[in-house]
Design an enzyme around this catalytic site. Structure first.
Site, PDB file in Angstrom:
ATOM      1  N   LYS A   1       0.807  -1.218   0.000  1.00 37.05           N
ATOM      2  CA  LYS A   1       0.000   0.000   0.000  1.00 37.05           C
ATOM      3  C   LYS A   1       0.845   1.275   0.000  1.00 37.05           C
ATOM      4  CE  LYS A   1      -4.342  -1.915   1.516  1.00 37.05           C
ATOM      5  NZ  LYS A   1      -5.432  -1.947   2.536  1.00 37.05           N
TER       6      LYS A   1
ATOM      7  N   ARG B   1      -3.370  -9.880   5.103  1.00 30.25           N
ATOM      8  CA  ARG B   1      -3.795 -10.020   3.699  1.00 30.25           C
ATOM      9  C   ARG B   1      -2.679  -9.505   2.815  1.00 30.25           C
ATOM     10  NH1 ARG B   1      -5.990  -6.531   0.005  1.00 30.25           N
ATOM     11  NH2 ARG B   1      -7.435  -7.440  -1.533  1.00 30.25           N
TER      12      ARG B   1
HETATM   13  C1  LIG Z   1     -10.168  -5.850  -0.384  1.00 29.10           C
HETATM   14  N1  LIG Z   1      -9.210  -5.129   0.471  1.00 29.10           N
HETATM   15  C2  LIG Z   1      -8.297  -4.206   0.107  1.00 29.10           C
HETATM   16  S1  LIG Z   1      -8.099  -3.660  -1.527  1.00 29.10           S
HETATM   17  C3  LIG Z   1      -6.948  -2.363  -1.398  1.00 29.10           C
HETATM   18  C4  LIG Z   1      -5.543  -2.784  -1.754  1.00 29.10           C
HETATM   19  O1  LIG Z   1      -5.137  -3.895  -1.565  1.00 29.10           O
HETATM   20  N2  LIG Z   1      -4.864  -1.778  -2.317  1.00 29.10           N
HETATM   21  C5  LIG Z   1      -3.583  -1.865  -2.818  1.00 29.10           C
HETATM   22  C6  LIG Z   1      -3.057  -3.051  -3.331  1.00 29.10           C
HETATM   23  C7  LIG Z   1      -1.776  -3.055  -3.879  1.00 29.10           C
HETATM   24  C8  LIG Z   1      -1.017  -1.882  -3.901  1.00 29.10           C
HETATM   25  C9  LIG Z   1      -1.558  -0.715  -3.393  1.00 29.10           C
HETATM   26  C10 LIG Z   1      -2.821  -0.699  -2.847  1.00 29.10           C
HETATM   27  N3  LIG Z   1      -7.579  -3.745   1.150  1.00 29.10           N
HETATM   28  C11 LIG Z   1      -8.097  -4.424   2.255  1.00 29.10           C
HETATM   29  C12 LIG Z   1      -7.785  -4.354   3.648  1.00 29.10           C
HETATM   30  O2  LIG Z   1      -6.915  -3.603   4.124  1.00 29.10           O
HETATM   31  N4  LIG Z   1      -8.522  -5.173   4.466  1.00 29.10           N
HETATM   32  C13 LIG Z   1      -9.503  -6.006   3.973  1.00 29.10           C
HETATM   33  N5  LIG Z   1     -10.173  -6.769   4.848  1.00 29.10           N
HETATM   34  N6  LIG Z   1      -9.788  -6.086   2.650  1.00 29.10           N
HETATM   35  C14 LIG Z   1      -9.102  -5.288   1.817  1.00 29.10           C
END
Ligand SMILES: Cn1c(SCC(=O)Nc2ccccc2)nc2c(=O)[nH]c(N)nc21
Length: 270
Positions: A214, A248
């Site tokens: 992130k 996750r």
């Molecule tokens: C579906 N989901 C997401 S998606 C966002 C993400 O991964 N962004 C991202 C991914 C890769 C790079 C930069 C940003 N984040 C969460 C979380 O923090 N908790 C739970 N429970 N579910 C989640």
């Protein structure tokens, strides 16, 4: 030492949005998803999070039909073939119902079951439910996140959602809580939440956290999304030391090995 000596579980991220598998064909999508699932399982993931709608700010909305078409065949195939627990990353009640019927055992809703019908849909299943905090909507949440007390406000929101779940007939034993890193938070807010994660444990429910790759990590390392492995493993390690039950992640093997080191440390057996 926070939490039990049980090892923090690793949840592998399985995106089945069209942009996550560059080709177009449906078969390819299912085929590639199964390949990724098997790889993450072999690397030690005990959960796979299957999502068909990106929550990135500015991502286009996905129709119910489209989301079902993407995630249901994947969840069905994975749970038929592999001994792994699958969570479905959705806010739509119909997708929750179909996903659990197809074999999912957790509903992972970034909207904390606030959509019309979501509480009832989740209550009708025996699935676990992850309630995540988000300030505002994905489209606008990062414009100007503001809190007087980020920990207190996140905690109050999660407590309110737990109460709503209990009133809908969802047992506390089905619920996990998640501070929602990056969902309506500044970098400072995110690091405060990570540092004070043990205070969320006062709610008495297991914590699931998503920190992997992130922007809060990119901000302090200057690394691009694809170059955030070390930062992601560091963040998962901190979260596990502070009591997270599930992390996750994209990078399963590296995180599993880090969790083994955390486990050895917290067990104080060596
Ligand atoms: C579906 N989901 C997401 S998606 C966002 C993400 O991964 N962004 C991202 C991914 C890769 C790079 C930069 C940003 N984040 C969460 C979380 O923090 N908790 C739970 N429970 N579910 C989640």
């Amino acid at each position: 030492m926070h939490g039990s000596t049980a090892m923090t579980e690793v949840m592998g991220i399985l995106n089945v949005t069209p942009d996550s598998f560059s080709d177009g064909g449906n078969f390819n999508t299912l085929d590639k998803a199964l390949f990724q699932a098997e790889r993450m399982l072999s690397e030690g993931a005990t959960w796979l999070d299957v999502g068909g709608e990106s929550t990135r700010p500015g991502a286009s909305a996905v129709s119910l039909e489209e989301e079902l078409e993407r995630v249901i065949p994947v969840i069905k195939s994975i749970t038929e073939r592999f001994a792994v627990s699958v969570s479905v990353d959705t806010s739509k009640p119909q997708v929750m119902t179909a996903a659990v019927a197809a074999g999912a055992s957790m509903i992972n809703d970034v909207n904390a079951l606030r959509s019309e019908g979501a509480l009832a849909a989740a209550a009708a299943t025996q699935a676990q439910v992850c309630l995540m905090h988000m300030q505002g909507e994905p489209r606008s949440m990062q414009r100007n996140p503001s809190y007087t007390d980020v920990l207190g406000e996140v905690k109050d929101f999660l407590q309110q959602r737990v109460t709503a779940c209990e009133q809908a007939g969802i047992q506390r034993s089905q619920i996990l809580l998640d501070p929602g890193f990056g969902f309506g938070k500044s970098v400072q807010h995110n690091y405060q939440l990570l540092q004070r994660l043990p205070e969320l444990q006062e709610l008495g429910l297991p914590l699931l956290v998503g920190l992997s790759r992130k922007s809060m990590l990119g901000k302090v390392t200057g690394a691009e999304v694809s170059q955030r492995l070390a930062a992601s493993v560091a963040a998962a390690t901190i979260a596990a030391m502070k009591g997270a039950r599930i992390v996750r992640v994209h990078d399963v093997r590296a995180t599993v090995e880090a969790m083994q080191v955390v486990c050895a440390t917290l067990q104080e057996e060596y």
